[in-house]
Every structure is written in structure tokens, then in C-alpha cells.
Design an enzyme around this catalytic site. Structure first.
Site, PDB file in Angstrom:
ATOM      1  N   TRP A 101      44.855  32.252  55.288  1.00 25.34           N
ATOM      2  CA  TRP A 101      44.098  32.605  54.085  1.00 25.34           C
ATOM      3  C   TRP A 101      43.422  31.403  53.468  1.00 25.34           C
ATOM      4  O   TRP A 101      42.260  31.484  53.037  1.00 25.34           O
ATOM      5  CB  TRP A 101      44.994  33.313  53.067  1.00 25.34           C
ATOM      6  CG  TRP A 101      45.315  34.709  53.489  1.00 25.34           C
ATOM      7  CD1 TRP A 101      46.546  35.218  53.805  1.00 25.34           C
ATOM      8  CD2 TRP A 101      44.383  35.786  53.686  1.00 25.34           C
ATOM      9  NE1 TRP A 101      46.431  36.528  54.178  1.00 25.34           N
ATOM     10  CE2 TRP A 101      45.125  36.907  54.115  1.00 25.34           C
ATOM     11  CE3 TRP A 101      43.003  35.915  53.544  1.00 25.34           C
ATOM     12  CZ2 TRP A 101      44.529  38.140  54.406  1.00 25.34           C
ATOM     13  CZ3 TRP A 101      42.404  37.141  53.836  1.00 25.34           C
ATOM     14  CH2 TRP A 101      43.171  38.233  54.256  1.00 25.34           C
ATOM     15  N   ASP A 171      45.521  30.671  45.028  1.00 20.18           N
ATOM     16  CA  ASP A 171      45.555  32.054  45.515  1.00 20.18           C
ATOM     17  C   ASP A 171      47.017  32.465  45.624  1.00 20.18           C
ATOM     18  O   ASP A 171      47.739  31.999  46.490  1.00 20.18           O
ATOM     19  CB  ASP A 171      44.862  32.128  46.886  1.00 20.18           C
ATOM     20  CG  ASP A 171      44.906  33.530  47.499  1.00 20.18           C
ATOM     21  OD1 ASP A 171      45.528  34.433  46.903  1.00 20.18           O
ATOM     22  OD2 ASP A 171      44.320  33.713  48.580  1.00 20.18           O
ATOM     23  N   LYS A 195      49.370  43.578  47.051  1.00 13.80           N
ATOM     24  CA  LYS A 195      50.653  43.110  47.550  1.00 13.80           C
ATOM     25  C   LYS A 195      51.762  43.386  46.519  1.00 13.80           C
ATOM     26  O   LYS A 195      52.690  44.107  46.796  1.00 13.80           O
ATOM     27  CB  LYS A 195      50.595  41.620  47.884  1.00 13.80           C
ATOM     28  CG  LYS A 195      49.975  41.267  49.245  1.00 13.80           C
ATOM     29  CD  LYS A 195      48.498  41.453  49.348  1.00 13.80           C
ATOM     30  CE  LYS A 195      47.938  41.255  50.729  1.00 13.80           C
ATOM     31  NZ  LYS A 195      46.915  40.220  50.836  1.00 13.80           N
TER      32      LYS A 195
HETATM   33  C1  LIG Z   1      45.695  39.759  51.273  1.00 21.13           C
HETATM   34  C2  LIG Z   1      45.274  38.400  50.895  1.00 21.13           C
HETATM   35  C3  LIG Z   1      43.934  38.073  50.631  1.00 21.13           C
HETATM   36  C4  LIG Z   1      42.809  39.067  50.828  1.00 21.13           C
HETATM   37  O1  LIG Z   1      42.713  39.985  49.839  1.00 21.13           O
HETATM   38  P1  LIG Z   1      41.528  41.069  49.853  1.00 21.13           P
HETATM   39  O2  LIG Z   1      41.936  42.035  48.830  1.00 21.13           O
HETATM   40  O3  LIG Z   1      41.451  41.646  51.225  1.00 21.13           O
HETATM   41  O4  LIG Z   1      40.279  40.370  49.483  1.00 21.13           O
HETATM   42  C5  LIG Z   1      43.635  36.789  50.249  1.00 21.13           C
HETATM   43  N1  LIG Z   1      44.598  35.860  50.109  1.00 21.13           N
HETATM   44  C6  LIG Z   1      45.895  36.130  50.366  1.00 21.13           C
HETATM   45  C7  LIG Z   1      46.921  35.072  50.204  1.00 21.13           C
HETATM   46  C8  LIG Z   1      46.268  37.397  50.760  1.00 21.13           C
HETATM   47  O5  LIG Z   1      47.566  37.683  51.010  1.00 21.13           O
END
Ligand SMILES: *Cc1c(COP(=O)(O)O)cnc(C)c1O
Length: 358
Positions: A101, A171, A195
Site C-alpha cells: 500500500w 494511512d 476495514k
Molecule cells: C484497503 C487499503 C487501501 C485502499 O483502500 P480503497 O478504499 O480501495 O481506496 C489503502 N491503504 C490501505 C492500508 C488499505 O488497507
């Protein structure tokens, strides 16, 4: 109803009481005769839903008053572009690559300015967060970007580097609300909802107010944090139903005792699984002990020719979505806040039984 445990990395399991309440309120929210989906986003009903969701989110994470909370669209990936657009202001930015990511964030941000990769564990197959002493941080960077829980490889940060005042942009998509954090250590925190928060598409952004003055003139209004902050995230129609569900998840989390209480459960759940994996030669997890994620636990069968049989048996036992990310392979158990202890116990029992019979 079929009884299963859902180990998906995202969209992921939601607390069952939240879904039941959404069902009960589907046709008639609090006696107003409308579904939340049908309400004007500027009406008093939805405004109260949004205000409560924000207040509960703030109290769960103890967000200081000099931070704004935004409810945006485009998931976490849209932020990969919003971050440089809102923050670069002609400077460069530092990025650490600790998994798939954060690597994607570098690729996306590179279109907008000079991005310096200050640390990377790519050559180490993302098995640990590189020691901070090796990071080549730049004092004049606009910000440092990190992904504090790498969902694919199961690598979690346990502390933050000292950036000498350069704001950290994190993030936290896959572990936000799973453990207490000190928000004041960060300039920006963001997380896709699917999540630990609610439905896909919604992204929560926590941004320190002094960072709201540097957006590029090319930033689209819906992507401009200041414009959104000045308009209660309503420069366009916000994802109203997703915000409503997120609000129900926040209420559920408060009923569990908040983030401090759920962290204890999360530690117990993760320990149960890691201790079993470490106790046998049949399975292996490659992540450095210190950085093992409490939310996403990848593991491999020593004999990978058994992968299909493992997954088929798991599905028959009601243990779903255990296949690892396609970039990593093997298995992955995502055990977010909403995964009950019983689910982790059932998984360990199944893994023991599979190892015994193979
Ligand atoms: C799932 C995830 C994303 C992507 O999220 P989207 O909703 O598909 O844009 C980005 N960063 C992390 C750490 C993730 O787990």
C-alpha cells in the site's frame, strides 16, 4: 442463517448488532418514515446523524480540537492524490515503503511533485519496518507519508520516527480504531472505511488545521480538504448511508468500552493465532515479531501444495476469505475489531485439525 466467520481483508466483517440495527431502521429511521438512504443530506435528520458520527469518532480517538474530521469519498486510494495536492505546495515529500500500500502511494503521488523514498523494506519482502536510524529524512520535506498497518503483508508500526517537526501523514486504513493513538503526533491520519469502520467508498481524514492552507490551485473542490472542512464535508452530496453505518459502528465500539478496551481483545485474538503458528512447523509467518500486525495475519503452509485443500476445508467449516493477497500468496486472516474471539478460536482449531490430518 448460515453461520460463518469472515476473515476478508476488506470489505470486511461488520459487528452483527450494527447490521441488525441497520436492518431494523432500514424502512423508518427513528420514526421519521424515511430510510436514511432517502434523506436530504442537509435535512435535520441526516445532519444529526453526521454530527453524532463525528462526535463519537472524535471521542473514541481523543481527537484534539485543532484537528478537522472529514468524511470523504474515493476510498483511501483517492487520498494518494489528495495528499500531495493539498500539502506539497511546491516542496518535496518523504515516503517510506513498507508494503504494497505504501508503494502504491509513492506511485500515485509521484505524478504531483518530487517524492523521496526515505526507507524501503521491499528487498526484504516487507518483513519489518526498517530501523528508523536508517531513514534518510529531509528536514524541508512538506510531509512524511507512512502506512502504519500494511494490510497485504501484515506489518504494523509500533512507534513513529522523529521528523523534527515535519508532519507525518499516515494511512491507517486497516488498523484505525484498533488501538489507541496519540493524534497529536500526526499532521494527517486517513483511513478507508471498509476495514474497521463501515462500507467501502467512505474515507475518514483527520487533518491538523494549520495544514489546510497549502492546497494547489489545481485541487478539485471535492478533493480540497479546506473546502470540505469549511462545508462540513458537504461540498457535494456525501456518502450518507455509509456515514450512517460508520456512526453505528462507532456506537458499537463505545458499547465495547472504546478503543482502549477493544485493543485488549485485539491483543488476545492476535496472540492466540501467532502463538499457534509459532508452535508448529506446519505453518509459518515471516514478519519480524515486533512488527506483526494485530489486524492482518498472513501465514503460509510449509507445503504449499496443500493450499487448495486448506482453503476448501476452511470454507466447508465456515471460515471464509482466508486466501492471501494475490501479491503475497499463502493465507491471510484479517481479524478486525468486529471479528469475535470465537472466530479466531475456530480458525486455530481448524488449523490444528488440518495439520494433524495432513
Ligand atoms: C484497503 C487499503 C487501501 C485502499 O483502500 P480503497 O478504499 O480501495 O481506496 C489503502 N491503504 C490501505 C492500508 C488499505 O488497507
Amino acid at each position: 442463517m448460515k453461520h460463518i466467520f469472515n476473515f476478508s481483508a476488506g470489505p470486511a466483517v461488520l459487528p452483527q448488532p450494527v447490521l441488525a440495527r441497520a436492518q431494523a431502521e432500514m424502512l423508518d429511521w427513528h420514526g421519521c418514515g424515511m430510510s436514511v438512504m432517502e434523506m436530504s443530506h442537509r435535512g435535520k435528520e441526516f445532519m444529526s446523524i453526521l454530527a453524532k458520527a463525528e462526535a463519537d469518532f472524535r471521542s473514541l480517538l481523543h481527537i484534539p480540537n485543532d484537528y478537522k474530521v472529514l468524511f470523504l469519498q474515493g476510498g483511501a486510494i483517492a487520498q494518494n492524490a489528495m495528499i500531495p495536492l493539498n500539502l506539497l505546495a511546491g516542496k518535496s515529500a518523504d515516503y517510506a515503503i513498507t508494503g504494497g500500500w505504501s508503494k502504491r502511494s509513492v506511485d500515485d503521488a509521484s505524478a504531483y511533485g518530487k517524492i523521496n523514498v526515505v526507507a524501503s523494506s521491499e528487498n526484504d519482502q516487507y518483513r519489518a519496518v526498517p530501523d528508523f536510524s536508517s531513514w534518510k529524512l529531509n528536514k524541508d520535506a512538506a510531509y512524511l507519508h507512512l502506512c502504519t498497518n500494511e494490510t497485504m503483508s501484515g506489518v504494523e508500526f509500533v512507534d513513529m520516527p522523529n521528523t523534527s517537526g515535519v508532519p507525518i501523514v499516515a494511512d491507517m486504513s486497516s488498523h484505525i480504531l484498533s488501538r489507541p493513538i496519540d493524534v497529536s503526533q500526526y499532521g494527517v491520519i486517513y483511513g478507508g472505511a471498509q476495514k474497521n469502520i463501515g462500507p467501502a467508498g467512505l474515507c475518514l481524514v483527520i487533518v491538523r488545521e494549520d495544514l489546510l492552507d497549502r492546497a494547489s490551485a489545481l485541487t478539485p473542490a471535492v478533493f480540497n480538504w479546506k473546502t470540505q472542512a469549511d462545508n462540513q464535508s458537504m461540498i457535494n452530496t456525501p456518502p450518507t448511508y455509509s456515514i450512517y453505518i460508520a456512526g453505528l459502528v462507532f456506537e458499537w465500539l463505545q458499547a465495547q468500552g472504546g478503543v482502549e478496551a477493544i485493543e485488549k481483545v485485539n491483543i488476545t485474538k492476535a496472540n492466540l493465532l501467532y502463538e499457534y503458528i509459532d508452535s508448529t512447523d506446519f505453518y509459518i509467518n515471516h514478519v519480524a515479531i515486533k512488527n506483526r500486525s494485530r489486524m492482518n495475519i498472513p501465514f503460509f503452509l510449509r507445503d504449499e501444495s496443500l493450499n487448495d485443500a486448506f482453503l476448501r476445508g476452511a470454507e466447508a467449516a465456515g471460515l471464509l476469505q482466508l486466501k492471501g493477497h494475490r501479491a503475497v500468496g499463502g493465507m491471510r486472516a484479517s481479524i478486525y475489531n468486529a471479528m469475535p474471539m470465537a472466530g479466531v478460536k475456530a480458525l486455530v482449531l481448524y488449523m490444528q485439525e488440518f495439520a494433524r490430518t495432513h
